[in-house]
Design an enzyme around this catalytic site. Structure first.
Site, PDB file in Angstrom:
ATOM      1  N   GLU A  50       0.796  -1.230   0.000  1.00 53.55           N
ATOM      2  CA  GLU A  50       0.000   0.000   0.000  1.00 53.55           C
ATOM      3  C   GLU A  50       0.832   1.286   0.000  1.00 53.55           C
ATOM      4  O   GLU A  50       0.446   2.268  -0.619  1.00 53.55           O
ATOM      5  CB  GLU A  50      -0.925   0.023   1.227  1.00 53.55           C
ATOM      6  CG  GLU A  50      -2.062  -0.972   1.171  1.00 53.55           C
ATOM      7  CD  GLU A  50      -3.161  -0.533   0.233  1.00 53.55           C
ATOM      8  OE1 GLU A  50      -3.062   0.559  -0.348  1.00 53.55           O
ATOM      9  OE2 GLU A  50      -4.119  -1.295   0.051  1.00 53.55           O
ATOM     10  N   SER A  96     -26.320 -26.608  54.031  1.00 50.40           N
ATOM     11  CA  SER A  96     -25.417 -26.782  55.174  1.00 50.40           C
ATOM     12  C   SER A  96     -24.124 -25.985  55.067  1.00 50.40           C
ATOM     13  O   SER A  96     -23.217 -26.172  55.894  1.00 50.40           O
ATOM     14  CB  SER A  96     -25.060 -28.265  55.314  1.00 50.40           C
ATOM     15  OG  SER A  96     -26.207 -29.043  55.596  1.00 50.40           O
TER      16      SER A  96
END
Length: 684
Positions: A83, A343
């Site tokens: 690019e 419990s």
């Protein structure tokens, strides 16, 4: 001479007019766009900055911020080669590239290359154009020059990496890499990097999920171009061309989705929320929860909370079995839902008994039928074990002994202690704390219960859980139990029988099952981490056979195994721990006497001085010590200072003790029947 002077004057006028026109042109463009006001995806990150979940922006786009350090260097080399070869040398416009593009346009009679630099492409992305025209190109060039004046090269490159289009609603290299490859762009193959370079040129026409052939051709063109430029060796390019392109899109990461929803909704203007979670552990435990929920049956969900003991930071929070499974109410956060704990509060009952000097792990206690007014506790299996040690009573989760100890330490005191530690206990409307609270008659959240067990792992020091980076809890810690009592509890729980095929002696854990088989729990800790597990139906419906030991405990042990960490031992015994067999304990500690039985045998002992909560000055004669006065009780009497026995003279109801120094001191007087009185004073 005059003629040349006139020509120069005319040229100067033309230059001045052109300068004014250019200035007016630039001024008409308005402020330079730099991307500050652009909307981005909201991100939720883990403790290492790894993406947990992203949210599309207001227009439905996936736009994740990216910088050059977030990207594989191979991709950047290919991007520059394809690019913008002179990206770091030009000032926004590459004159040579523009000249080449113009020559190709004239010679080929069509556009071969655009000559746009990465900066010019950023300008186009910041100010999208509707049509390609000379005016649009001139505006793009002007903006590129302006952007280069305002930003450095890394900032410009970051904008490109964030805004480049990749088809559909994907913008930026991170969104594209996650959608097409299922990973961040930090490490890419050569073929993957080439595809990501190629797509922004024609993002819709080259979408690999729709047009894989066009995407493949574009990728291979990039590979050929960078090979010709010498950026990549030819043999590597040949191998890369053999790789297929992805033909579908993947979902972006959605780890800890319930937690992410919570933090983003609490502050939607923050772009990136950083949590203390560990993405790898979160993913592992989410998979575990999903697999186990499916194995346990329809509509079952699972919640898991994992906490680092040293920092109290949450490393994983699995809120449900599957966020996207409506049949399991996946969007209901079961780590924050109020449920009956079964419990699992028993360790704190016994912890208060240890703290008060009422019991020791080897104290004998009766597991026999007993009635407290209209309340008659029973064991889970409806049998009774007779006389057992406190250790065995807790390890095997016997209900009757736990209620007997709770009756003596006080229900209100247990509730107050847990609330002070940060656990929000919720009782049914209009009800006061009762003995049934010890067996699950109260509501609690999994996150709070895990926090309490993390307090046990830190020898009784509880503190709020930390889930966001930067959050501190300085000064927010509370004493859940004293260190000796907390160590006793951990020492007992590490010896609890593990589930089938699980190693024992590594994790101190407790299970619980709520009334009607609605909730199954397992919470445990080692020297490094505390993990809490809840299993059940989010709608609270009963599930026959759903019990903590069979349903939740295997998940707990599997979760510890999947942390990838070696087992860490529990803390060493603190000062004051008494190692003894039942027969060698001080007489009052050999057998626990329930409060009701002690009351039937005469006046219990009572400390007359110092009063509970008093502040005493450490003055006077150090050799004489501080006085302790008491009355009542039946011999032999046991006096304990911070859990350590102090032997009184025969028949004496006043004695002196010598504290170690300033601080809190707990004084306990216990008689031969097990009746006791305790006060806590502060010495200063």
């Amino acid at each position: 001479m005059k003629r040349w002077h006139a020509i120069l004057s005319a040229l100067g006028g033309v230059v001045a007019v052109c300068s004014i026109a250019c200035g007016a042109w630039v001024y008409s463009l308005g402020p330079v766009p730099l991307g500050q006001d652009m909307d981005y995806s909201r991100l939720v990150l883990d403790r290492h900055g790894k993406l947990l979940r992203a949210y599309a922006d207001k227009e439905g786009r996936w736009r994740l911020p990216a910088t050059p350090s977030d990207v594989d260097p191979t991709y950047l080399r290919m991007l520059f080669a394809y690019e913008d070869k002179r990206f770091y040398d030009h000032d926004g416009v590459d004159v040579l590239a523009l000249a080449r593009a113009a020559y190709q346009l004239v010679s080929e009679q069509h556009i071969v290359s655009g000559g746009s630099t990465l900066t010019m492409q950023v300008a186009r992305l910041l100010e999208p154009r509707r049509h390609r025209s000379f005016y649009a190109k001139l505006r793009q060039i002007t903006r590129a020059l302006q952007i280069e004046e305002k930003l450095n090269k890394n900032q410009i490159l970051s904008l490109y990496l964030t805004l480049a289009p990749y088809g559909g609603n994907l913008e930026g290299i991170r969104a594209a890499s996650l959608a097409y490859f299922g990973k961040e762009p930090k490490k890419l193959t050569l073929a993957q990097a080439a595809l990501l370079v190629a797509l922004p040129q024609a993002p819709e026409a080259r979408r690999p999920d729709r047009y894989p052939g066009e995407a493949l051709a574009a990728r291979n063109l990039v590979l050929d171009r960078v090979a010709d430029a010498g950026a990549i060796p030819q043999d590597e390019v040949k191998l890369a061309k053999r790789q297929p392109v992805p033909q579908g899109r993947r979902e972006l990461p959605a780890l800890a989705p319930n937690v992410a929803d919570e933090v983003v909704s609490s502050d939607p203007n923050v772009r990136a929320h950083r949590l203390t979670l560990d993405a790898d552990l979160q993913k592992t435990l989410e998979e575990l929860a999903r697999d186990r929920a499916h194995a346990l049956g329809p509509r079952i969900s699972v919640g898991i909370v994992a906490v680092d003991n040293s920092t109290n930071e949450v490393r994983a929070r699995v809120a449900s079995a599957d966020y996207f499974d409506a049949s399991r109410s996946g969007q209901v956060d079961m780590t924050q839902a109020l449920r009956s704990p079964g419990s699992t509060l028993k360790p704190f009952i016994y912890g208060l008994g240890f703290e008060d000097g009422l019991i020791h792990p080897e104290t004998l206690i009766d597991d026999r039928p007993v009635r407290y007014g209209n309340y008659t506790p029973e064991n889970f299996d409806l049998t009774f074990q007779g006389t057992v040690t406190v250790r065995r009573a807790l390890q095997f989760s016997l209900n009757v002994p736990a209620i007997a100890v709770l009756d003596k330490v006080g229900v209100n005191r247990l509730a107050a202690r847990l609330n002070e530690a940060g656990a929000a206990l919720v009782l049914p409307q209009g009800e006061a704390p009762g003995l049934a609270m010890g067996l699950g008659g109260v509501g609690i959240r999994l996150a709070d219960l895990t926090m309490l067990y993390a307090g046990l792992a830190r020898l009784g020091e509880a503190a709020p859980l930390i889930e966001r980076q930067g959050q501190t809890t300085a000064g927010a810690g509370h004493r859940l139990l004293d260190p000796v009592a907390a160590w006793y509890v951990g020492n007992i729980l590490v010896g609890a029988p593990p589930p089938d095929n699980a190693p024992g002696g590594r994790v101190a854990f407790k299970t619980g099952t709520s009334y009607g088989y609605r909730d199954a729990w397992a919470v445990g800790f080692d020297g490094r981490m505390t993990i809490g597990v809840w299993v059940g139906r989010p709608d609270g419906a009963p599930v026959p056979g759903l019990v903590g030991r069979a349903s939740a405990a295997p998940i707990l042990f599997d979760a510890f195994a999947r942390t990838g960490l070696l087992p860490a031992g529990l803390p060493h015994a603190p000062k004051g721990v008494l190692f003894s067999t039942s027969a060698r304990l001080p007489p009052p500690l050999r057998r626990f006497v329930p409060a009701a039985m002690a009351a039937m045998k005469g006046d219990p002992p009572r400390i007359m001085f110092p009063p509970n909560g008093a502040r005493l000055e450490l003055g006077g004669n150090p050799a004489e010590g501080l006085p302790l006065k008491f009355t009542g009780g039946r011999g032999p009497l046991t006096i304990m200072v911070n859990g350590m026995p102090l032997h009184p003279g025969p028949g004496r109801h006043t004695l002196f003790f010598h504290p170690d120094g300033p601080g809190f001191v707990r004084l306990t007087v216990m008689d031969g029947r097990g009746a006791a009185d305790t006060v806590t004073v502060r010495l200063q």
